[in-house]
Design a protein around this motif. Structure first.
Motif, PDB file in Angstrom:
ATOM      1  N   THR A   1      -9.033  -9.226   1.712  1.00  0.00           N
ATOM      2  CA  THR A   1      -8.029  -8.279   2.214  1.00  0.00           C
ATOM      3  C   THR A   1      -7.701  -7.182   1.203  1.00  0.00           C
ATOM      4  O   THR A   1      -6.859  -6.329   1.484  1.00  0.00           O
ATOM      5  CB  THR A   1      -6.735  -9.032   2.568  1.00  0.00           C
ATOM      6  OG1 THR A   1      -6.176  -9.608   1.371  1.00  0.00           O
ATOM      7  CG2 THR A   1      -7.009 -10.155   3.554  1.00  0.00           C
TER       8      THR A   1
ATOM      9  N   THR B   1       0.537   5.259   1.292  1.00  0.00           N
ATOM     10  CA  THR B   1       1.225   4.851   2.514  1.00  0.00           C
ATOM     11  C   THR B   1       1.794   3.434   2.406  1.00  0.00           C
ATOM     12  O   THR B   1       2.494   2.987   3.316  1.00  0.00           O
ATOM     13  CB  THR B   1       0.264   4.902   3.725  1.00  0.00           C
ATOM     14  OG1 THR B   1      -0.847   4.027   3.481  1.00  0.00           O
ATOM     15  CG2 THR B   1      -0.237   6.321   3.957  1.00  0.00           C
ATOM     16  N   ALA B   2       1.513   2.744   1.317  1.00  0.00           N
ATOM     17  CA  ALA B   2       1.991   1.370   1.159  1.00  0.00           C
ATOM     18  C   ALA B   2       3.411   1.365   0.609  1.00  0.00           C
ATOM     19  O   ALA B   2       3.780   2.192  -0.231  1.00  0.00           O
ATOM     20  CB  ALA B   2       1.062   0.587   0.221  1.00  0.00           C
TER      21      ALA B   2
ATOM     22  N   GLU C   1       5.584  -4.344   0.457  1.00  0.00           N
ATOM     23  CA  GLU C   1       4.333  -4.742   1.120  1.00  0.00           C
ATOM     24  C   GLU C   1       3.242  -5.019   0.093  1.00  0.00           C
ATOM     25  O   GLU C   1       2.492  -6.004   0.198  1.00  0.00           O
ATOM     26  CB  GLU C   1       3.901  -3.631   2.077  1.00  0.00           C
ATOM     27  CG  GLU C   1       2.562  -3.905   2.759  1.00  0.00           C
ATOM     28  CD  GLU C   1       2.045  -2.673   3.481  1.00  0.00           C
ATOM     29  OE1 GLU C   1       1.070  -2.810   4.223  1.00  0.00           O
ATOM     30  OE2 GLU C   1       2.611  -1.568   3.281  1.00  0.00           O
TER      31      GLU C   1
ATOM     32  N   ASP D   1      -9.441  -4.630   0.117  1.00  0.00           N
ATOM     33  CA  ASP D   1      -9.825  -3.249   0.463  1.00  0.00           C
ATOM     34  C   ASP D   1      -8.728  -2.567   1.269  1.00  0.00           C
ATOM     35  O   ASP D   1      -8.453  -1.363   1.088  1.00  0.00           O
ATOM     36  CB  ASP D   1     -11.131  -3.249   1.259  1.00  0.00           C
ATOM     37  CG  ASP D   1     -12.328  -3.580   0.389  1.00  0.00           C
ATOM     38  OD1 ASP D   1     -12.203  -3.460  -0.847  1.00  0.00           O
ATOM     39  OD2 ASP D   1     -13.383  -3.958   0.937  1.00  0.00           O
ATOM     40  N   THR D   2      -8.068  -3.297   2.167  1.00  0.00           N
ATOM     41  CA  THR D   2      -7.024  -2.699   3.001  1.00  0.00           C
ATOM     42  C   THR D   2      -5.839  -2.241   2.155  1.00  0.00           C
ATOM     43  O   THR D   2      -5.372  -1.099   2.272  1.00  0.00           O
ATOM     44  CB  THR D   2      -6.551  -3.714   4.056  1.00  0.00           C
ATOM     45  OG1 THR D   2      -7.654  -4.096   4.874  1.00  0.00           O
ATOM     46  CG2 THR D   2      -5.453  -3.111   4.916  1.00  0.00           C
ATOM     47  N   ILE D   3      -5.340  -3.122   1.286  1.00  0.00           N
ATOM     48  CA  ILE D   3      -4.170  -2.755   0.486  1.00  0.00           C
ATOM     49  C   ILE D   3      -4.524  -1.687  -0.543  1.00  0.00           C
ATOM     50  O   ILE D   3      -3.712  -0.809  -0.860  1.00  0.00           O
ATOM     51  CB  ILE D   3      -3.569  -4.006  -0.186  1.00  0.00           C
ATOM     52  CG1 ILE D   3      -2.177  -3.686  -0.736  1.00  0.00           C
ATOM     53  CG2 ILE D   3      -4.468  -4.532  -1.284  1.00  0.00           C
ATOM     54  CD1 ILE D   3      -1.166  -3.331   0.299  1.00  0.00           C
ATOM     55  N   ARG D   4      -5.761  -1.709  -1.056  1.00  0.00           N
ATOM     56  CA  ARG D   4      -6.181  -0.666  -1.993  1.00  0.00           C
ATOM     57  C   ARG D   4      -6.208   0.705  -1.324  1.00  0.00           C
ATOM     58  O   ARG D   4      -5.799   1.710  -1.921  1.00  0.00           O
ATOM     59  CB  ARG D   4      -7.566  -1.002  -2.555  1.00  0.00           C
ATOM     60  CG  ARG D   4      -7.565  -2.120  -3.583  1.00  0.00           C
ATOM     61  CD  ARG D   4      -8.985  -2.533  -3.946  1.00  0.00           C
ATOM     62  NE  ARG D   4      -9.021  -3.547  -4.991  1.00  0.00           N
ATOM     63  CZ  ARG D   4     -10.125  -4.156  -5.414  1.00  0.00           C
ATOM     64  NH1 ARG D   4     -11.303  -3.842  -4.858  1.00  0.00           N
ATOM     65  NH2 ARG D   4     -10.072  -5.056  -6.371  1.00  0.00           N
ATOM     66  N   GLY D   5      -6.693   0.724  -0.067  1.00  0.00           N
ATOM     67  CA  GLY D   5      -6.720   1.997   0.652  1.00  0.00           C
ATOM     68  C   GLY D   5      -5.328   2.565   0.863  1.00  0.00           C
ATOM     69  O   GLY D   5      -5.106   3.781   0.731  1.00  0.00           O
ATOM     70  N   ARG D   6      -4.374   1.702   1.150  1.00  0.00           N
ATOM     71  CA  ARG D   6      -3.002   2.170   1.376  1.00  0.00           C
ATOM     72  C   ARG D   6      -2.340   2.601   0.067  1.00  0.00           C
ATOM     73  O   ARG D   6      -1.454   3.458   0.069  1.00  0.00           O
ATOM     74  CB  ARG D   6      -2.188   1.062   2.043  1.00  0.00           C
ATOM     75  CG  ARG D   6      -2.762   0.651   3.400  1.00  0.00           C
ATOM     76  CD  ARG D   6      -1.740  -0.025   4.254  1.00  0.00           C
ATOM     77  NE  ARG D   6      -0.609   0.851   4.527  1.00  0.00           N
ATOM     78  CZ  ARG D   6       0.512   0.472   5.110  1.00  0.00           C
ATOM     79  NH1 ARG D   6       0.656  -0.795   5.472  1.00  0.00           N
ATOM     80  NH2 ARG D   6       1.506   1.314   5.312  1.00  0.00           N
TER      81      ARG D   6
ATOM     82  N   ALA E   1       1.429  -8.705  -0.613  1.00  0.00           N
ATOM     83  CA  ALA E   1      -0.014  -8.905  -0.429  1.00  0.00           C
ATOM     84  C   ALA E   1      -0.627  -9.578  -1.660  1.00  0.00           C
ATOM     85  O   ALA E   1      -1.403 -10.542  -1.543  1.00  0.00           O
ATOM     86  CB  ALA E   1      -0.696  -7.562  -0.159  1.00  0.00           C
TER      87      ALA E   1
END
Length: 562
Positions: free
Chosen positions: A134, A146-147, A151, A136-141, A155
Motif C-alpha cells: 500500500t 493531498t494527504a 492519514e 505506492d498509494t500513500i507516497r503518491g498522496r 497508514a
C-alpha cells in the motif's frame, strides 16, 4: 533351507517391533525439538533482523514524509539542524531503503527458505510484506500534497504494527517503545513546524503515545541514561501548554538522544537473545544426534540377532509356504521406510546447522556448531548404511560426476577424529554420480577402521591413482598394529559373505563388502609396507568418467545431493 524372517520367534519379533516403536518415540520428538530450537535461533538472528530493518526504514520514511507535507507552507519552521526541508532527495533515498529492506524480507518468507523460521514469525513477516504493497498509494498522496497528516501517520502505523506483531521479535518491548516515540516524533515535527503549532488533537495523541512508551519501557527496563527526564519535561510543557511555545528545535534536542538510546538498547537485546538461543540449539541438536545414533545401533543389533537366531525350518504342514512377496510386506520394508524418514530429518537438521554456521561470527559458538554438524553427519552415515544393508536405496543421490578427491574428503568427514586423515595424494578423476554415496560410505568404513586401530598421534593416509585399464584405485593406510594372517582371511570372508557375521563382529568389513558388491568394486586388505593395514579399493572403469566443469570445484557432500 535358508532361514528368513518367518522363522524368527514371534516373541522376539514382537520385542523388536516394540524396540523400534520406542526408538521412534524418543528420536522423532528429539529431532523435531532440535529443529524447533534451531528455527527459534534463526528467527531471532535473520528474520527478526530483517523485520527490524524494514521497520526502521519505514519510521525514517514516515518522518520525512510528514515533513514533506509541511514543506510548502511558508509559515512552516524546520527543526534545528534539518537542512533537508523542501529537498526531495532524502525522502527518495529513504523510500529506496524501505523498498530494499522489504525485498530482502520478502525473499526470506518465500519458498524453502521460509521453513528455516517459525511459522508464526513467517506469518507476521508476510503480513508486513503485504502491507508494504500500500506504500505506492500513500507516497503518491504525499507527493501531490493531498494527504492529511493523520492519514499519513495511520497508514505507516498499520504497516509497522504488522512487523511488530512478530512473536519472536528480539527486544520486542524496546522496539514498541521506540515505535511510540518515532510516531510521536513524526507527529510533533510536523505540528510544531506549522503556524498554529500542536493543537488539542495532537496533544491528545502525544499523551497517548507517551503513555505507551512508558508502559513498554516498564515491561523491558533499559539503561537510557539521563535522556528520558528531559524528553518528559518537554512533553509536559506540550500537554499542559505551560511556558513558552515548544519550538521544533526544542523537541529535536530531547527526542533524538532518547531515540538513539532506545536503538542501542534494542541492539543489545537482540544480541543477547541470539546468544541465549545458541547453546540450547546446539544442546538439543547433540542430544537428538545421540538418541538417533545410539538407538539406531541398538535396533540394528537386535535385527541382526533376530535373523541369526531364526530356528531350523518348521515341520511341513498343509499350509503353502509364504511367497517372497509376502516376506517383502513384513518387517524389512518397515525398517527401510523408517530409516528413510530419519534420513530426511537428519538432512533437514544439517541444512539448518549449515545456515547457522554461515551467519555465526563468535569463534566459540561456531566451534560448537561445527561439532554438532559433524555429529549429525555421522548419524546420517549410520542411517544411510542401515538403509543399504536392509536392502533399500538411500534417498540422497547424485546425478552429476563427482571428483574423487571430494568423495574421499566426504568420507573422512563422516568419521570421528577426521582431522587425522590426510587426503592430499588424490589424482584428479571423476566418479559417476550414481555411485558417489555408497563409495563415500565404503571409504568411510575403511577410514573409520584405520582411525580406530592406529595411535592417536599418527595420521591415516589416503591416496588415489588411475589404473591402466581405466579404473581407479583408492588406498587407505594406517600406522596401527595391523592384522594377523587369520584376521585378514576372516575379514576377506566377511566382505564376500552376503549374510551378516555372527554376534555383530566385523560389522564394518561386512558393510564394506555390501557396498562393494553393489558396484562390483574390488576391496583388498594387506599389511602396509611400514606396518599397519593397507586397504585398496579398486573402482571399475565403467564407474569412472571424464572431469566436467561442474566436477572440478569443491562440493559439500552434505548439501549437494538431489
Amino acid at each position: 533351507m535358508k532361514r528368513g524372517w518367518r522363522d524368527v520367534d514371534p516373541r522376539l519379533g514382537a520385542g523388536l517391533m516394540l524396540l523400534v516403536v520406542l526408538w521412534l518415540a524418543a528420536t522423532v520428538p528429539a529431532v523435531l525439538g532440535a529443529a524447533g530450537r534451531i528455527q527459534e535461533r534463526s528467527t531471532a538472528d535473520r528474520l527478526g533482523s530483517a523485520v527490524d530493518a524494514t521497520v526502521v526504514a519505514l519510521q525514517e520514511e514516515r518522518r520525512l514524509s510528514a515533513a514533506a507535507l509541511t514543506a510548502g507552507d511558508p509559515a512552516a519552521t524546520p527543526a534545528a539542524g534539518d537542512d533537508t526541508a523542501g529537498d526531495p532527495a532524502p525522502l527518495a533515498a529513504a523510500r529506496e531503503r524501505t523498498d530494499l529492506a522489504g525485498a530482502d524480507l520478502s525473499s526470506l518468507t518465500e519458498g524453502l527458505r521460509s521453513h528455516v523460521y517459525t511459522a508464526e514469525a513467517v506469518d507476521a513477516a508476510r503480513g508486513l510484506v503485504s502491507r508494504l504493497g500500500t506504500l505506492d498509494t500513500i507516497r503518491g498522496r504525499v507527493d501531490d500534497r493531498t494527504a492529511e497528516s493523520a492519514e499519513l501517520l495511520a497508514a505507516y502505523r498499520a504497516m509497522i504494527a504488522a512487523g511488530l506483531s512478530m512473536p519472536e521479535l528480539p527486544g520486542g518491548s524496546l522496539a514498541r517503545a521506540r515505535e511510540a516515540l518515532s510516531e510521536e516524533d513524526a507527529l510533533l515535527r510536523t505540528a510544531l513546524a506549522t503556524r498554529d503549532g500542536a493543537g488539542d488533537a495532537e496533544s491528545l495523541r502525544v499523551g497517548s503515545l507517551a503513555g505507551e512508551r512508558r508502559a513498554w519501557l516498564a515491561a523491558a527496563p533499559a539503561d537510557l541514561g539521563t535522556t528520558v527526564p528531559a524528553l518528559e519535561a518537554v512533553e509536559q510543557r506540550l500537554l499542559l501548554a505551560e511556558g513558552e511555545r515548544v519550538a521544533p528545535a526544542d523537541w529535536a534536542d530531547v527526542a533524538d538522544p532518547v531515540s538513539a538510546a532506545l536503538r542501542d538498547a534494542q541492539t543489545r537485546a537482540v544480541h543477547d537473545a541470539v546468544s541465549a538461543a545458541t547453546p540450547p540449539a546446539i544442546g538439543t541438536t547433540v542430544w537428538a544426534g545421540m538418541i538417533a545414533g545410539v538407538g539406531l545401533v541398538a535396533v540394528i543389533g537386535v535385527l541382526v540377532a533376530a535373523r541369526r537366531s531364526a530356528g531350523a525350518p518348521a515341520a511341513a504342514t498343509t499350509r503353502e509356504p509364504e511367497s517372497d512377496a509376502g516376506q517383502d510386506r513384513g518387517l524389512q520394508p518397515l525398517l527401510v521406510d523408517m530409516h528413510r524418514r530419519n534420513q530426511r530429518l537428519v538432512h533437514r537438521l544439517l541444512r539448518l546447522l549449515d545456515g547457522l554456521e554461515r551467519r555465526q561470527c563468535e569463534d566459540e559458538t561456531l566451534e560448537q556448531l561445527y561439532r554438532a554438524d559433524h555429529l549429525a553427519t555421522r548419524v546420517r552415515r549410520n542411517v544411510e548404511k542401515a538403509i543399504t544393508l536392509s536392502g533399500g536405496t538411500p534417498g540422497r543421490q547424485w546425478h552429476q560426476p563427482m571428483p574423487l578427491g571430494e568423495v574421499v574428503r566426504g568420507a573422512a568427514a563422516e568419521v570421528d577424529d577426521y582431522m587425522r586423515v590426510s587426503t592430499a595424494q588424490i589424482e584428479p578423476a571423476a566418479l559417476s554420480g550414481d555411485a558417489v554415496l555408497e563409495v563415500t560410505h565404503l571409504l568411510a568404513e575403511l577410514i573409520d577402521n584405520a582411525i580406530t586401530y592406529s595411535p592417536a598421534e599418527t595420521r591415516v593416509r589416503t591416496g588415489g591413482e588411475r589404473d591402466e585399464d581405466g579404473g581407479y584405485t583408492v588406498t587407505v593406510t594406517d600406522a596401527g598394529p595391523g592384522m594377523s594372517d587369520l584376521d585378514l582371511e576372516n575379514a576377506r570372508q566377511v566382505m564376500t559373505d552376503p549374510e551378516p557375521p555372527a554376534g555383530g563382529l566385523w560389522s564394518g568389513f561386512y558393510a564394506v563388502g555390501r557396498f562393494a558388491a553393489r558396484w562390483e568394486i574390488d576391496v583388498r586388505l594387506a599389511r602396509g609396507a611400514a606396518g599397519g593395514l593397507a586397504a585398496e579399493v579398486r573402482i571399475p572403469a565403467d564407474l569412472m568418467t571424464e572431469m566436467s566443469d561442474t566436477a572440478t570445484t569443491s562440493v559439500d557432500l552434505s548439501v549437494a545431493a538431489h
